[in-house]
Enzyme design. Structure first.
Site, short mmCIF file in Angstrom:
data_model
loop_
_atom_site.label_atom_id
_atom_site.label_comp_id
_atom_site.label_asym_id
_atom_site.label_seq_id
_atom_site.Cartn_x
_atom_site.Cartn_y
_atom_site.Cartn_z
N ALA A 105 42.42 17.63 -59.13
CA ALA A 105 41.98 16.69 -60.17
C ALA A 105 40.46 16.72 -60.25
O ALA A 105 39.79 17.13 -59.31
CB ALA A 105 42.47 15.28 -59.87
N PHE A 106 39.92 16.26 -61.39
CA PHE A 106 38.47 16.36 -61.59
C PHE A 106 37.68 15.58 -60.56
O PHE A 106 36.51 15.85 -60.32
CB PHE A 106 38.09 15.89 -63.00
N LYS A 107 38.33 14.58 -59.93
CA LYS A 107 37.59 13.73 -59.00
C LYS A 107 37.09 14.49 -57.78
O LYS A 107 36.23 14.01 -57.06
CB LYS A 107 38.45 12.54 -58.60
N ASP A 108 37.62 15.69 -57.56
CA ASP A 108 37.10 16.52 -56.46
C ASP A 108 35.59 16.74 -56.60
O ASP A 108 34.89 16.78 -55.60
CB ASP A 108 37.79 17.91 -56.47
N THR A 139 41.52 9.36 -56.97
CA THR A 139 40.30 9.15 -56.21
C THR A 139 40.59 9.27 -54.72
O THR A 139 39.85 9.90 -53.98
CB THR A 139 39.70 7.76 -56.49
#
Ligand SMILES: *Cc1c(COP(=O)(O)O)cnc(C)c1O
Length: 431
Positions: A105-108, A139
């Protein structure tokens, strides 16, 4: 670069202090004192620059000189050490895939940058740092993996019981070592409130070095600007570019606006949400009415009181006329989201995840009135993170990503807690 608190603008501190404290003592969010401007020359060169060069140039003015160029370059390079492909779905419709990092996911991106900055800070201050984070799903796993085994840092993850997917729960609650998950009997908003209260608690603040890894932390926000530039650099002939951002706490969209203000020629944004639509409602009516969140199939966006909204407003001088001209808000039901997933799969053989599907819908809606624009929607998570939702939407079974397939045998190690602050505080004091 100094950072000021949105609640008390005269309260100014350094980047490192802003990162470590997360929120200002008065509960305000930190904002950069000014928005650095990047040259047209840099924008023109984007297609020829490496990811690290792009990220380093963007991050440099935001980060204290006490973090040397070499160190910052290394932090950036490790943070974005995976692909950010721009996939063509239709004429003028592109998916920016942000899910090629370790937790899909982009939260990485934000979590990896923050972890590396904090590792650097913990080393300089010779003190352990405790990281608190509330999660509605992604998150938690991004932070858990970003910080796992990082020396000098302990992580506490709060999540709402029964409201994150089984896979997500396993991603962040099975690691052990310096990562402790807490299952809260309440909603995501309760988890966010507990974190906020912990920061305002004198006794806790005195006994340990507390910081937050939520999207309110400025060190998570800054690297999220990178991917708007990375997307842009992959367009052949960028013109009238519009980004549609599937949103919950509005960190991603705030980062996009920062990118625009730094000089990236973005024509407009779409704030796409599920039925938790307080921001689209505000953009239509000039009335901001936070409320309890509702559960949907795009659960990482089930937010009733978006934590980054004050930042977004500040970037538009709290001027509704200004913000509503540049950001178009649209909200979609689960049924609409499922239909979009099925349509795109049937027509393009492309599997959307439920969050990206909301972004896709927002973009399509915008393009109805402005067909000449080039639209990019953010595909924020890999579809196989939500196998049940995806399979029932596209009426087809999907294969799990290999990094998820290995999770089923792992043991969940979370502790349970009520949504009462004193219970939570007791738990924290014990650990
Ligand atoms: C967190 C998340 C979002 C929402 O991002 P915000 O920055 O909170 O608006 C969207 N999609 C996925 C998959 C997420 O994990």
């Amino acid at each position: 670069m100094k950072y000021y608190s949105l609640t008390t603008p005269s309260h100014k501190i350094s980047f490192q202090q802003a990162v470590v404290s997360g929120l200002a003592p008065d509960g305000g969010l930190y904002m950069p004192e000014y928005i650095p401007e990047l040259s047209n020359e840099f924008i023109g060169q984007l297609p020829t620059l490496s990811k690290t060069d792009i990220g380093f140039t963007i991050a440099r003015p935001f980060v204290d000189e006490s973090i040397a160029d070499e160190t910052l370059r290394e932090i950036v390079s490790e943070t974005i050490d995976f692909d950010f492909p721009l996939v063509v779905l239709e004429e003028n419709v592109f998916a920016l895939e942000l899910f090629h990092g370790p937790t899909l996911a982009f939260k990485d991106v934000g979590a990896r940058f923050l972890a590396r900055i904090l590792r650097h800070i913990a080393k300089t201050i010779h003190q352990e740092i405790a990281v608190l984070v509330a999660t509605s799903g992604d998150t938690g796993s991004a932070v858990a993996h970003g910080f796992y085994n990082v020396e000098g840092i302990r992580v506490v993850i709060l999540y709402p019981s029964g409201m994150v997917s089984a896979l997500q729960e396993k991603q962040f609650s099975t690691l052990g070592k310096n990562i402790q998950a807490i299952k809260v009997a309440g909603t995501f908003d309760d988890c966010q409130r507990l974190v906020k209260q912990a920061f305002q608690d004198e006794e806790l603040r005195k006994t340990r070095f507390l910081t937050s890894a939520n999207s309110i932390n400025i060190a998570r926000l800054i690297p999220q600007t990178f991917y708007y530039f990375l997307a842009w650099s992959q367009l052949n002939t960028p013109k009238q570019v519009v980004f549609s951002v599937p949103s919950g706490n509005f960190g991603n969209l705030t980062a996009g606006v920062l990118a625009k203000k730094m000089g990236l020629p973005i024509r407009a944004f779409v704030a796409a949400t599920n039925v938790n639509d307080v921001v689209p409602e505000y953009l239509h009516t000039n009335i901001f009415k936070p409320r309890a969140s509702k559960q949907t199939i795009s659960n990482a966006m089930d937010v009733g009181n978006p934590s980054n909204f004050p930042r977004l407003l500040a970037l538009y001088n709290n001027d509704w006329n200004y913000i509503s001209k540049e950001i178009h808000g649209y909200a979609f039901t689960d049924a609409e989201t499922q239909t979009a997933m099925l349509d795109v799969f049937t027509q393009k053989k492309y599997v959307l995840d439920p969050h990206g599907a909301v972004g896709y819908l927002g973009l399509k809606k915008y393009l109805e009135s402005t067909p000449s624009a080039q639209g990019i929607f953010l595909e924020t998570a890999h579809p196989s993170k939500f196998p049940d939702v995806v399979e029932s939407a596209i009426q087809q079974s999907i294969t799990l990503h290999p990094s998820l397939a290995g999770l089923s045998h792992k043991q969940i190690q979370s502790i349970s807690c009520t949504s009462n602050f004193s219970d939570f505080k007791n738990l924290l004091m014990k650990h």
